[in-house]
Design a protein around this motif. Structure first.
Motif, PDB file in Angstrom:
ATOM      1  N   UNK A 198       0.829  -1.205   0.000  1.00 14.76           N
ATOM      2  CA  UNK A 198       0.000   0.000   0.000  1.00 14.76           C
ATOM      3  C   UNK A 198       0.866   1.259   0.000  1.00 14.76           C
ATOM      4  N   UNK A 199       2.019   1.227   0.665  1.00 16.56           N
ATOM      5  CA  UNK A 199       2.917   2.376   0.597  1.00 16.56           C
ATOM      6  C   UNK A 199       3.418   2.596  -0.822  1.00 16.56           C
ATOM      7  N   UNK A 252      -7.505   6.463  -3.039  1.00 19.34           N
ATOM      8  CA  UNK A 252      -8.660   5.673  -2.620  1.00 19.34           C
ATOM      9  C   UNK A 252      -9.033   4.610  -3.634  1.00 19.34           C
ATOM     10  N   UNK A 253      -8.995   4.969  -4.913  1.00 20.61           N
ATOM     11  CA  UNK A 253      -9.308   3.987  -5.963  1.00 20.61           C
ATOM     12  C   UNK A 253      -8.253   2.895  -6.024  1.00 20.61           C
ATOM     13  N   UNK A 254      -6.971   3.271  -5.892  1.00 23.48           N
ATOM     14  CA  UNK A 254      -5.894   2.275  -5.931  1.00 23.48           C
ATOM     15  C   UNK A 254      -6.003   1.298  -4.775  1.00 23.48           C
ATOM     16  N   UNK A 255      -6.295   1.812  -3.579  1.00 27.14           N
ATOM     17  CA  UNK A 255      -6.447   0.931  -2.418  1.00 27.14           C
ATOM     18  C   UNK A 255      -7.631  -0.019  -2.610  1.00 27.14           C
ATOM     19  N   UNK A 256      -8.733   0.492  -3.165  1.00 25.77           N
ATOM     20  CA  UNK A 256      -9.907  -0.352  -3.389  1.00 25.77           C
ATOM     21  C   UNK A 256      -9.595  -1.472  -4.386  1.00 25.77           C
ATOM     22  N   UNK A 257      -8.866  -1.137  -5.457  1.00 24.61           N
ATOM     23  CA  UNK A 257      -8.472  -2.168  -6.422  1.00 24.61           C
ATOM     24  C   UNK A 257      -7.573  -3.209  -5.776  1.00 24.61           C
ATOM     25  N   UNK A 320       3.551   8.955   5.427  1.00 25.20           N
ATOM     26  CA  UNK A 320       3.773   7.517   5.358  1.00 25.20           C
ATOM     27  C   UNK A 320       5.020   7.177   4.554  1.00 25.20           C
ATOM     28  N   UNK A 321       5.273   7.949   3.499  1.00 18.91           N
ATOM     29  CA  UNK A 321       6.437   7.693   2.646  1.00 18.91           C
ATOM     30  C   UNK A 321       7.715   8.276   3.228  1.00 18.91           C
TER      31      UNK A 321
END
Length: 323
Positions: A198-199, A252-257, A320-321
């Motif tokens: 996720x990071x 948000x879209x990337x995390x959902x995918x 986070x990064x």
């Protein structure tokens, strides 16, 4: 003459296309990227400058791509982009297919092909044409314009009429606006940790969002590609609620995918994101809300972009990064 160069990139290596375009620009300045893996190069002026024919210039580009990036390619050479694209699809891997610029050669190349081989002819159009016996490009070329327009539409019929005769008036446009943008992250080892993945996704959405905003573009679709230890890949895409370059929406879209894949203990080698359906930001609409958080995030994002433009891309990064 036009070269259509199709690189063997794979979804996780689409970010290499700009570098390959710069290599092609050493041969001809008229280079148009067609993501995810294709370049169109107009070598009309380069033929006289280098004193070589198009096939020899294609061979030079193939060697340069292998030497600089280790990327193999297949090249189609023809008088216009339509024929060059078709030649690149028909050529054997790692070779160049030349369609001579003569009416006889164009007919010999085009007419035996099925209608679905024409760029822009999808399964629905192909079925409608085949139902009337127009199943090859040769048979399509014998049909009157009026017939094709009655079977499809006025515009589609005109396009089919010209494509079946090898006519394409579309120019190769230098530095044409990209229709998609891609970025990837390769892990140092096969990664099983979900938070680490996720990071990487957050890093990718931050990069893509910044690149789109710098270019004045927004994306309609976000696609995620995950490459595993055995070199297999999984690709999923999602249409966004509205075209956007807003990092929070992309994240948000990337995390959902990513969550939808249910990877659990999968050994992930690399992740890549591609923003598709890019359009000019000035032509896109943003749905206003009564949520002050959204407005605050967008203003913070604009301020961070100004700081990056002045002091460098690493001056502002998500917490986070930075950890």
């Amino acid at each position: 003459m036009i070269l259509c160069i199709r690189f063997r990139l794979g979804a996780e290596r689409e970010a290499a296309l700009p570098e390959l375009a710069r290599l092609a620009e050493d041969i001809s300045p008229v280079v148009q990227a067609a993501p995810p893996d294709t370049l169109l190069v107009d070598v009309g002026g380069a033929l006289r400058y280098f004193g070589q024919d198009a096939a020899r210039l294609a061979a030079v580009l193939r060697v340069r791509a292998l030497a600089h990036t280790g990327t193999a390619c297949t090249i189609g050479v023809a008088a216009n982009p339509l024929l060059a694209r078709m030649a690149a699809r028909q050529a054997e891997s790692g070779t160049t297919l030349l369609v001579p610029d003569t009416p006889e050669a164009v007919v010999e190349f085009l007419h035996p092909r099925p209608v679905v081989a024409l760029p822009g002819v999808g399964p629905g159009t192909a079925r409608a044409l085949c139902a009337y016996g127009l199943d090859t490009v040769g048979r399509l070329a014998t049909a009157p314009l009026g017939t094709l327009q009655r079977l499809t539409t006025a515009r589609t019929g005109r396009e089919l009429y010209e494509k079946a005769r090898g006519i394409d008036r579309t120019p190769v446009v230098r530095n044409a606006a990209a229709q998609s943008l891609a970025a990837e992250r390769v892990f140092g080892r096969d990664e099983l940790d979900r938070d680490t993945q996720r990071r990487a996704l957050l890093s990718l959405t931050t990069e893509l969002g910044l690149r789109m905003r710098d270019a004045g573009q927004v994306g309609r679709v976000l696609a995620l590609t995950v490459r595993y230890a055995d070199r297999s890949t999984t690709t999923r895409s999602r249409t966004l609620a509205e075209p956007t370059a807003h990092t929070a929406a992309l994240t948000g879209a990337a995390y959902a995918l990513h969550d939808a894949l249910g990877l659990q203990r999968a050994r992930v080698r690399a992740v890549a994101l591609r923003a598709e359906g890019l359009t000019a930001a000035e032509h896109a609409a943003h749905q206003l809300t009564f949520d002050p958080t959204d407005d605050k995030l967008r203003r913070l994002e604009a301020a961070a972009d100004r700081a990056r433009a002045r002091f460098g891309p690493r001056v502002v990064v998500p917490g986070t990064l930075a950890a």
